[in-house]
Design a protein around this motif. Structure first.
Motif, PDB file in Angstrom:
ATOM      1  N   ILE A  85       0.837  -1.433   0.029  1.00  0.00           N
ATOM      2  CA  ILE A  85      -0.058  -0.067  -0.043  1.00  0.00           C
ATOM      3  C   ILE A  85       0.788   1.225  -0.035  1.00  0.00           C
ATOM      4  O   ILE A  85       1.980   1.450   0.742  1.00  0.00           O
ATOM      5  N   ASP A  86       0.624   2.139  -0.923  1.00  0.00           N
ATOM      6  CA  ASP A  86       1.314   3.438  -0.844  1.00  0.00           C
ATOM      7  C   ASP A  86       1.078   4.420   0.469  1.00  0.00           C
ATOM      8  O   ASP A  86      -0.228   4.329   0.843  1.00  0.00           O
ATOM      9  N   PRO A  87       2.103   4.560   1.280  1.00  0.00           N
ATOM     10  CA  PRO A  87       1.704   5.060   2.721  1.00  0.00           C
ATOM     11  C   PRO A  87       1.509   6.427   2.566  1.00  0.00           C
ATOM     12  O   PRO A  87       0.750   6.990   3.613  1.00  0.00           O
ATOM     13  N   ASP A 107       1.298  -2.226  -7.676  1.00  0.00           N
ATOM     14  CA  ASP A 107       2.046  -3.591  -8.173  1.00  0.00           C
ATOM     15  C   ASP A 107       3.283  -3.319  -7.974  1.00  0.00           C
ATOM     16  O   ASP A 107       4.037  -2.426  -8.664  1.00  0.00           O
ATOM     17  N   PRO A 108       4.115  -4.141  -7.158  1.00  0.00           N
ATOM     18  CA  PRO A 108       5.595  -3.844  -7.029  1.00  0.00           C
ATOM     19  C   PRO A 108       6.399  -4.242  -8.556  1.00  0.00           C
ATOM     20  O   PRO A 108       7.611  -3.698  -8.697  1.00  0.00           O
ATOM     21  N   ALA A 109       5.768  -4.679  -9.582  1.00  0.00           N
ATOM     22  CA  ALA A 109       6.248  -5.096 -10.673  1.00  0.00           C
ATOM     23  C   ALA A 109       6.146  -3.944 -11.541  1.00  0.00           C
ATOM     24  O   ALA A 109       6.929  -3.697 -12.485  1.00  0.00           O
ATOM     25  N   LEU A 153      10.984   3.695  -3.029  1.00  0.00           N
ATOM     26  CA  LEU A 153      12.291   4.293  -2.253  1.00  0.00           C
ATOM     27  C   LEU A 153      12.853   2.898  -1.461  1.00  0.00           C
ATOM     28  O   LEU A 153      12.179   2.211  -0.995  1.00  0.00           O
ATOM     29  N   GLU A 154      14.224   2.916  -1.861  1.00  0.00           N
ATOM     30  CA  GLU A 154      14.991   1.795  -0.991  1.00  0.00           C
ATOM     31  C   GLU A 154      15.385   2.624   0.348  1.00  0.00           C
ATOM     32  O   GLU A 154      16.134   3.280   0.587  1.00  0.00           O
ATOM     33  N   LEU A 155      14.879   2.101   1.546  1.00  0.00           N
ATOM     34  CA  LEU A 155      15.025   2.346   2.828  1.00  0.00           C
ATOM     35  C   LEU A 155      15.846   1.335   3.602  1.00  0.00           C
ATOM     36  O   LEU A 155      15.540   0.346   3.285  1.00  0.00           O
ATOM     37  N   PRO A 156      16.435   1.663   4.760  1.00  0.00           N
ATOM     38  CA  PRO A 156      17.210   0.791   5.477  1.00  0.00           C
ATOM     39  C   PRO A 156      15.994  -0.373   6.025  1.00  0.00           C
ATOM     40  O   PRO A 156      16.303  -1.302   6.146  1.00  0.00           O
ATOM     41  N   GLU A 157      14.755   0.117   6.083  1.00  0.00           N
ATOM     42  CA  GLU A 157      13.798  -0.982   6.626  1.00  0.00           C
ATOM     43  C   GLU A 157      13.279  -1.826   5.528  1.00  0.00           C
ATOM     44  O   GLU A 157      12.475  -2.687   5.671  1.00  0.00           O
ATOM     45  N   GLY A 158      13.584  -1.384   4.308  1.00  0.00           N
ATOM     46  CA  GLY A 158      12.990  -2.153   3.206  1.00  0.00           C
ATOM     47  C   GLY A 158      12.688  -1.371   1.837  1.00  0.00           C
ATOM     48  O   GLY A 158      12.768   0.125   1.983  1.00  0.00           O
ATOM     49  N   ALA A 187       6.060   9.459  -3.555  1.00  0.00           N
ATOM     50  CA  ALA A 187       7.156   9.209  -3.377  1.00  0.00           C
ATOM     51  C   ALA A 187       7.920  10.186  -2.741  1.00  0.00           C
ATOM     52  O   ALA A 187       8.571  10.604  -1.646  1.00  0.00           O
ATOM     53  N   ASP A 188       7.800  11.479  -3.208  1.00  0.00           N
ATOM     54  CA  ASP A 188       8.585  12.821  -3.108  1.00  0.00           C
ATOM     55  C   ASP A 188       7.999  13.385  -1.598  1.00  0.00           C
ATOM     56  O   ASP A 188       8.628  13.859  -0.647  1.00  0.00           O
ATOM     57  N   GLU A 189       6.555  13.427  -1.489  1.00  0.00           N
ATOM     58  CA  GLU A 189       6.087  13.635  -0.237  1.00  0.00           C
ATOM     59  C   GLU A 189       6.523  12.741   1.046  1.00  0.00           C
ATOM     60  O   GLU A 189       6.875  13.253   2.071  1.00  0.00           O
ATOM     61  N   TYR A 190       6.557  11.612   0.824  1.00  0.00           N
ATOM     62  CA  TYR A 190       7.019  10.567   1.743  1.00  0.00           C
ATOM     63  C   TYR A 190       8.635  10.782   2.117  1.00  0.00           C
ATOM     64  O   TYR A 190       8.852  11.049   3.135  1.00  0.00           O
ATOM     65  N   ALA A 191       9.408  11.179   1.148  1.00  0.00           N
ATOM     66  CA  ALA A 191      10.815  11.469   1.434  1.00  0.00           C
ATOM     67  C   ALA A 191      10.797  12.591   2.283  1.00  0.00           C
ATOM     68  O   ALA A 191      11.823  12.631   3.023  1.00  0.00           O
TER      69      ALA A 191
END
Length: 156
Positions: A117-119, A126-128, A134-139, A149-153
């Protein structure tokens, strides 16, 4: 009791913990902070569309319901209008219109357990073929589009 997000037309639960905004004595509930922020930037655009009983259409790429008068993007293909929740969905459609043009009423449920789910906006991704990741230390975190993605980052 249910309500509809005036920006993306997604059903929302007013008793939940989603974003709420009071505007000119009325309460508006949103599916995500990004929809709340879009409303705050242009409240009359979205409020007027809602008040007039906005005509809606289904984004053929992601399945979201969008108000045709306030859709983030639109285009015509084979003499039919298509409306989109974002320019990312419009661009995906434009690259492969035959893949999406027959899926006008496709609904993608947000509760599919196999899809992340997009947070930011809560859409299934779909991950494909994500809009962004975003590649984060948590995954890896998947998003429906680059603006999410920009808003989350920016929040990290």
């Amino acid at each position: 009791m249910s309500a509809t997000d005036p920006v993306c037309q997604m059903p929302v639960d007013p008793s939940g913990s989603g974003p709420l905004l009071e505007f000119q004595g009325e309460r508006f509930w949103f599916c995500s902070p990004s929809c709340r922020d879009r409303f705050q930037a242009q409240p009359e655009r979205y409020r007027d569309g809602l008040a007039k009983g906005a005509e809606t259409a289904t984004d053929p790429v992601c399945g979201m319901t969008v108000a045709t008068g306030s859709a983030a993007a639109a285009l015509t293909h084979a003499d039919r209008p298509f409306y989109f929740c974002s320019t990312t969905c419009r661009d995906r459609f434009a690259q492969h219109p035959d893949r999406y043009s027959s899926l006008q009423s496709l609904k993608i449920t947000r509760t599919v357990p196999d899809l992340p789910i997009d947070p930011v906006c809560g859409m299934s991704v779909d991950p494909a073929d994500p809009g962004a990741r975003l590649e984060l230390p948590e995954g890896t975190v998947y998003f429906c589009c680059q603006p999410c993605a920009d808003e989350y980052a920016a929040r990290q």
